[in-house]
Write a protein that holds these residues in place. Structure first.
Motif, PDB file in Angstrom:
ATOM      1  N   LYS A  26      -3.933  20.119   5.532  1.00 12.72           N
ATOM      2  CA  LYS A  26      -4.406  19.082   4.605  1.00 12.72           C
ATOM      3  C   LYS A  26      -4.085  19.470   3.161  1.00 12.72           C
ATOM      4  N   ILE A  27      -4.319  20.732   2.808  1.00 18.81           N
ATOM      5  CA  ILE A  27      -4.060  21.211   1.450  1.00 18.81           C
ATOM      6  C   ILE A  27      -2.560  21.220   1.162  1.00 18.81           C
ATOM      7  N   ALA A  28      -1.773  21.713   2.100  1.00 22.00           N
ATOM      8  CA  ALA A  28      -0.319  21.803   1.903  1.00 22.00           C
ATOM      9  C   ALA A  28       0.308  20.414   1.769  1.00 22.00           C
ATOM     10  N   ILE A  29      -0.036  19.503   2.654  1.00 21.75           N
ATOM     11  CA  ILE A  29       0.542  18.150   2.610  1.00 21.75           C
ATOM     12  C   ILE A  29       0.144  17.431   1.333  1.00 21.75           C
ATOM     13  N   GLU A  30      -1.116  17.541   0.939  1.00 22.85           N
ATOM     14  CA  GLU A  30      -1.592  16.902  -0.292  1.00 22.85           C
ATOM     15  C   GLU A  30      -0.793  17.420  -1.493  1.00 22.85           C
ATOM     16  N   THR A  31      -0.564  18.725  -1.537  1.00 21.94           N
ATOM     17  CA  THR A  31       0.190  19.345  -2.626  1.00 21.94           C
ATOM     18  C   THR A  31       1.632  18.831  -2.638  1.00 21.94           C
ATOM     19  N   ILE A  32       2.265  18.779  -1.480  1.00 18.44           N
ATOM     20  CA  ILE A  32       3.665  18.358  -1.375  1.00 18.44           C
ATOM     21  C   ILE A  32       3.843  16.871  -1.686  1.00 18.44           C
ATOM     22  N   VAL A  33       2.994  16.036  -1.118  1.00 12.78           N
ATOM     23  CA  VAL A  33       3.102  14.592  -1.347  1.00 12.78           C
ATOM     24  C   VAL A  33       2.913  14.267  -2.829  1.00 12.78           C
ATOM     25  N   ASN A  34       1.950  14.924  -3.470  1.00 11.47           N
ATOM     26  CA  ASN A  34       1.751  14.702  -4.907  1.00 11.47           C
ATOM     27  C   ASN A  34       2.989  15.113  -5.703  1.00 11.47           C
TER      28      ASN A  34
ATOM     29  N   SER B  43       4.868  18.351  11.818  1.00 14.29           N
ATOM     30  CA  SER B  43       4.387  17.065  12.345  1.00 14.29           C
ATOM     31  C   SER B  43       3.724  16.224  11.265  1.00 14.29           C
ATOM     32  N   ALA B  44       2.923  16.876  10.416  1.00 14.63           N
ATOM     33  CA  ALA B  44       2.243  16.143   9.346  1.00 14.63           C
ATOM     34  C   ALA B  44       3.257  15.558   8.369  1.00 14.63           C
ATOM     35  N   LEU B  45       4.272  16.341   8.012  1.00 16.84           N
ATOM     36  CA  LEU B  45       5.299  15.840   7.107  1.00 16.84           C
ATOM     37  C   LEU B  45       6.127  14.747   7.783  1.00 16.84           C
ATOM     38  N   ASP B  46       6.470  14.939   9.039  1.00 14.76           N
ATOM     39  CA  ASP B  46       7.241  13.943   9.778  1.00 14.76           C
ATOM     40  C   ASP B  46       6.484  12.616   9.837  1.00 14.76           C
ATOM     41  N   ASP B  47       5.182  12.680  10.088  1.00 14.79           N
ATOM     42  CA  ASP B  47       4.354  11.458  10.104  1.00 14.79           C
ATOM     43  C   ASP B  47       4.382  10.784   8.733  1.00 14.79           C
ATOM     44  N   TYR B  48       4.259  11.587   7.686  1.00 17.66           N
ATOM     45  CA  TYR B  48       4.292  11.024   6.328  1.00 17.66           C
ATOM     46  C   TYR B  48       5.646  10.361   6.058  1.00 17.66           C
ATOM     47  N   LEU B  49       6.740  11.029   6.437  1.00 24.43           N
ATOM     48  CA  LEU B  49       8.078  10.491   6.195  1.00 24.43           C
ATOM     49  C   LEU B  49       8.297   9.164   6.924  1.00 24.43           C
ATOM     50  N   LYS B  50       7.710   9.026   8.105  1.00 28.19           N
ATOM     51  CA  LYS B  50       7.843   7.762   8.865  1.00 28.19           C
ATOM     52  C   LYS B  50       7.159   6.611   8.139  1.00 28.19           C
ATOM     53  N   SER B  51       6.126   6.921   7.354  1.00 33.32           N
ATOM     54  CA  SER B  51       5.361   5.870   6.678  1.00 33.32           C
ATOM     55  C   SER B  51       5.865   5.579   5.268  1.00 33.32           C
ATOM     56  N   ASP B  52       6.766   6.412   4.739  1.00 30.44           N
ATOM     57  CA  ASP B  52       7.266   6.226   3.375  1.00 30.44           C
ATOM     58  C   ASP B  52       8.726   5.783   3.420  1.00 30.44           C
ATOM     59  N   ILE B  53       8.950   4.487   3.207  1.00 26.56           N
ATOM     60  CA  ILE B  53      10.308   3.948   3.296  1.00 26.56           C
ATOM     61  C   ILE B  53      11.158   4.295   2.067  1.00 26.56           C
ATOM     62  N   PHE B  54      10.531   4.896   1.046  1.00 25.21           N
ATOM     63  CA  PHE B  54      11.256   5.235  -0.176  1.00 25.21           C
ATOM     64  C   PHE B  54      11.653   6.704  -0.236  1.00 25.21           C
TER      65      PHE B  54
END
Length: 189
Positions: free
Chosen positions: A65-73, A96-107
């Motif tokens: 949760k901490i790593a993904i939040e940091t990266i997405v920001n 997996s968390a990053l892959d899920d995020y990438l699937k939801s971000d079309i940009f």
């Protein structure tokens, strides 16, 4: 559309230095190191920083949760459309968390995962020779190496199956490595 490049490699592989040099030489590329982002949070003295420190000081992976939040920001606030993030992912859970995020971000498009390969002996020699802090002690290095190696086969298989993995020989000079990596990144953007 933003283009994302991930750089993975053992502790001491040179991945952060390589990415920093590429970003410095190319104003259209932004570089973030997950390690530097997390260390900056620790240095800020925040409660989140204290939590991060409790993991880093033992050579453990920071919770997803901490790593993904940091990266997405970082990605959302990047001043350029080409972003290099080194030191991520370090586990299948992070992948997996990053892959899920990438699937939801079309940009945002993941263009490649670049592995900077060095032998364990080279990694150990480099890390123990740089004396940056607590993480450079033999026991901590050994734990960091174990944490890095355990999921590596699965991470590489996942990105290989998607034709996204590119391996670079990290045993050469910095100039040779940076030139190869820079040319590869430019060929994808």
């Amino acid at each position: 559309m933003k283009k994302l490049f991930l750089i993975i490699g053992a502790p001491g592989s040179g991945k952060t230095t390589d990415a920093e040099l590429i970003a410095k030489q190319n104003s259209e590329i932004t570089h973030y190191s997950t390690g530097d982002m997390l260390r900056a949070e620790v240095a800020s003295g925040s409660a989140l920083g204290a939590e991060i420190e409790s993991y880093i000081s033992k050579g453990l992976i920071v919770p997803i949760k901490i790593a993904i939040e940091t990266i997405v920001n970082a990605i959302k606030n990047a001043p350029t459309d080409t972003i290099i993030i080194d030191g991520y992912p370090r586990s299948m859970e992070q992948l997996s968390a990053l892959d899920d995020y990438l699937k939801s971000d079309i940009f945002l498009e993941l263009c490649s995962v670049i592995e900077v390969y060095v032998s364990e002996d080279t990694a150990k020699e480099r890390v123990l020779g740089r004396s940056r802090g607590e993480d450079d002690k033999v026991e901590i290095f050994n734990n960091r190496m174990k944490v890095y190696i355990e999921p590596l086969r699965d991470i590489k298989a996942f990105y290989s199956d998607k034709n996204l993995l590119h391996t670079i020989d990290g045993e050469r000079t910095i100039e040779e490595i940076v030139l190869e990596m820079e040319n590869f990144i430019k060929s994808k953007i």
